[in-house]
Design a protein around this motif. Sequence first.
Motif, short mmCIF file in Angstrom:
data_model
loop_
_atom_site.label_atom_id
_atom_site.label_comp_id
_atom_site.label_asym_id
_atom_site.label_seq_id
_atom_site.Cartn_x
_atom_site.Cartn_y
_atom_site.Cartn_z
N ASP A 63 5.07 -4.97 -0.23
CA ASP A 63 4.44 -4.93 1.10
C ASP A 63 4.53 -3.53 1.70
O ASP A 63 3.56 -3.01 2.25
CB ASP A 63 5.12 -5.93 2.05
CG ASP A 63 4.84 -7.37 1.65
OD1 ASP A 63 3.92 -7.58 0.84
OD2 ASP A 63 5.56 -8.27 2.15
N GLU A 64 5.72 -2.94 1.57
CA GLU A 64 5.96 -1.61 2.09
C GLU A 64 5.01 -0.61 1.43
O GLU A 64 4.39 0.23 2.09
CB GLU A 64 7.41 -1.24 1.74
CG GLU A 64 8.03 -0.16 2.58
CD GLU A 64 9.43 0.19 2.03
OE1 GLU A 64 10.39 0.10 2.81
OE2 GLU A 64 9.54 0.53 0.83
N ASP A 65 4.87 -0.75 0.11
CA ASP A 65 4.00 0.12 -0.67
C ASP A 65 2.56 -0.02 -0.18
O ASP A 65 1.83 0.96 -0.01
CB ASP A 65 4.10 -0.28 -2.15
CG ASP A 65 3.19 0.53 -3.06
OD1 ASP A 65 3.38 1.76 -3.12
OD2 ASP A 65 2.31 -0.05 -3.71
N HIS A 66 2.14 -1.26 0.03
CA HIS A 66 0.78 -1.55 0.45
C HIS A 66 0.50 -0.91 1.81
O HIS A 66 -0.56 -0.32 2.02
CB HIS A 66 0.60 -3.06 0.53
CG HIS A 66 -0.83 -3.48 0.63
ND1 HIS A 66 -1.71 -3.37 -0.42
CD2 HIS A 66 -1.55 -3.99 1.67
CE1 HIS A 66 -2.90 -3.81 -0.04
NE2 HIS A 66 -2.84 -4.18 1.22
N GLU A 67 1.47 -1.01 2.72
CA GLU A 67 1.30 -0.42 4.05
C GLU A 67 1.27 1.11 3.98
O GLU A 67 0.46 1.75 4.62
CB GLU A 67 2.44 -0.83 4.98
CG GLU A 67 2.21 -2.18 5.65
CD GLU A 67 3.46 -2.63 6.39
OE1 GLU A 67 4.08 -1.79 7.10
OE2 GLU A 67 3.83 -3.80 6.26
N ARG A 68 2.21 1.65 3.19
CA ARG A 68 2.31 3.09 3.10
C ARG A 68 1.02 3.68 2.53
O ARG A 68 0.52 4.71 2.97
CB ARG A 68 3.50 3.46 2.21
CG ARG A 68 3.94 4.91 2.27
CD ARG A 68 5.20 5.12 1.43
NE ARG A 68 5.07 4.51 0.13
CZ ARG A 68 4.39 5.03 -0.89
NH1 ARG A 68 3.78 6.18 -0.75
NH2 ARG A 68 4.31 4.39 -2.03
N GLN A 69 0.48 2.99 1.50
CA GLN A 69 -0.75 3.48 0.89
C GLN A 69 -1.91 3.38 1.86
O GLN A 69 -2.91 4.08 1.70
CB GLN A 69 -1.06 2.62 -0.33
CG GLN A 69 -0.28 3.03 -1.53
CD GLN A 69 -1.10 2.77 -2.74
OE1 GLN A 69 -1.57 1.66 -2.94
NE2 GLN A 69 -1.31 3.78 -3.54
N SER A 70 -1.80 2.42 2.78
CA SER A 70 -2.78 2.25 3.85
C SER A 70 -4.22 2.40 3.38
O SER A 70 -4.93 3.34 3.74
CB SER A 70 -2.44 3.24 4.97
OG SER A 70 -3.54 3.77 5.57
N ALA A 72 -6.57 0.84 4.35
CA ALA A 72 -7.45 0.69 5.52
C ALA A 72 -7.98 2.05 5.95
O ALA A 72 -9.15 2.18 6.33
CB ALA A 72 -6.69 0.02 6.66
N HIS A 99 4.14 4.77 -5.75
CA HIS A 99 3.36 3.56 -6.02
C HIS A 99 3.42 3.21 -7.51
O HIS A 99 3.65 2.05 -7.88
CB HIS A 99 1.92 3.76 -5.58
CG HIS A 99 0.99 2.68 -6.05
ND1 HIS A 99 1.02 1.39 -5.52
CD2 HIS A 99 0.02 2.66 -7.00
CE1 HIS A 99 0.10 0.65 -6.13
NE2 HIS A 99 -0.51 1.39 -7.04
#
Lengths: 227, 227
Positions: A63-70, A72, A99
């Motif tokens: 989850d952290e990775d997904h947010e950091r990669q952003s 969006a 990642h």
Amino acid sequence: MARGKNPERTRARILDAAKRLFLTKGYDGTTMQDIVDGLGDLSKGAVYYHFRSKEAILDALGDEDHERQSPAAILDDPTLTGLEKIRTTFRANADDLEHMQLMGIAYPTLRDPKLLAANLDAWRTTVADMFHTLILQGIDDGSIATSYPREAAELLALLTNYWLVPTFYPATEDELRHRVSCLASICAGLGVPVFDDDLIDRVARAYATLGADDGNTADTAERKEPR
Amino acid sequence: MARGKNPERTRARILDAAKRLFLTKGYDGTTMQDIVDGLGDLSKGAVYYHFRSKEAILDALGDEDHERQSPAAILDDPTLTGLEKIRTTFRANADDLEHMQLMGIAYPTLRDPKLLAANLDAWRTTVADMFHTLILQGIDDGSIATSYPREAAELLALLTNYWLVPTFYPATEDELRHRVSCLASICAGLGVPVFDDDLIDRVARAYATLGADDGNTADTAERKEPR
């Protein structure tokens, strides 16, 4: 003992310690006790207070990775065409060492058939839908011309998350470069020319770090460590 | 009562009865007791003497199908080029109603993650190896010219057994025709032109009979029955 004082900081420390151990001892080779020992000043109860299991820690790292990669930020960037958004997503993933390290921890856990099935499901739906949206944007802005928008999206999702991954399809870095070149040729043929020579090279090098996994023994991750 | 008298005949009768029930009530909707009842003159013990479970019956049906289809006859045919052997294999599968019926029974069972993982493993290895051999033959006899023999073999195995299948990727017959056309274009682009218009049509019609499966409920196979 410090439980509750600064829960966010404690949580972050547990994640860091766990990640370091997953990378050095392998995910299978790491126990919750190792994580407690690695932290030094937290009780087992305090660690379990934040994460009920090792799987929950890996989920949180994801989850952290997904947010950091952003993604969006890429997906909503009005200066990028649909095709550029797809390219940028792959380049950002391939260039993000942290990642790729996390993928290197996560992929071997897909030896668990339930986790594999859940991931295949996500690749078929959420991930394919994301690529589909970008391909439709690309058709709209003129950066993509394809008769197969849905098919190309499904194949990008399936092939980059499954077929390219040496955990499933073992390959040397050279073989991976050949495989990514093949995918590049397929995408170009479908009118979705995502991979140029530079991206082929970045993606091949990044995926090569994931390594192979024979999937037969519980201690594979550990055995691979000394390389 | 007749146990042991003519075991081969009894075994064949059990397989026939089970297959008929799987097709009418669905695999999930069929119990071993239904099979015993359907046979009429065999005890439950006699049926279990031949097959320890419903899964074992489905396995045996698969083996029987594999033998009946006898791909060896195609693979060893000296009058066919490598490319023709691949085409003939797909045409034989698509035109074999009994084979497609069995696939229609077997695919929904891949909702079980362990069965899915085992099948993915076979598609990655045994099935890909078979296509690889035929592609290398094709390169040798001049019917195929590709820079990606291994990649094309892996993709043929993965995409025809997984991506084309509406159990995983739901699709109408028209959508399937479009998907198979996409695969045809990919294969042609890689120098392995397996699918001409006629084969695209046959394969699309055959795969459309497999139907979709939402994968969420245990009684899906039964619910689909009334169609």
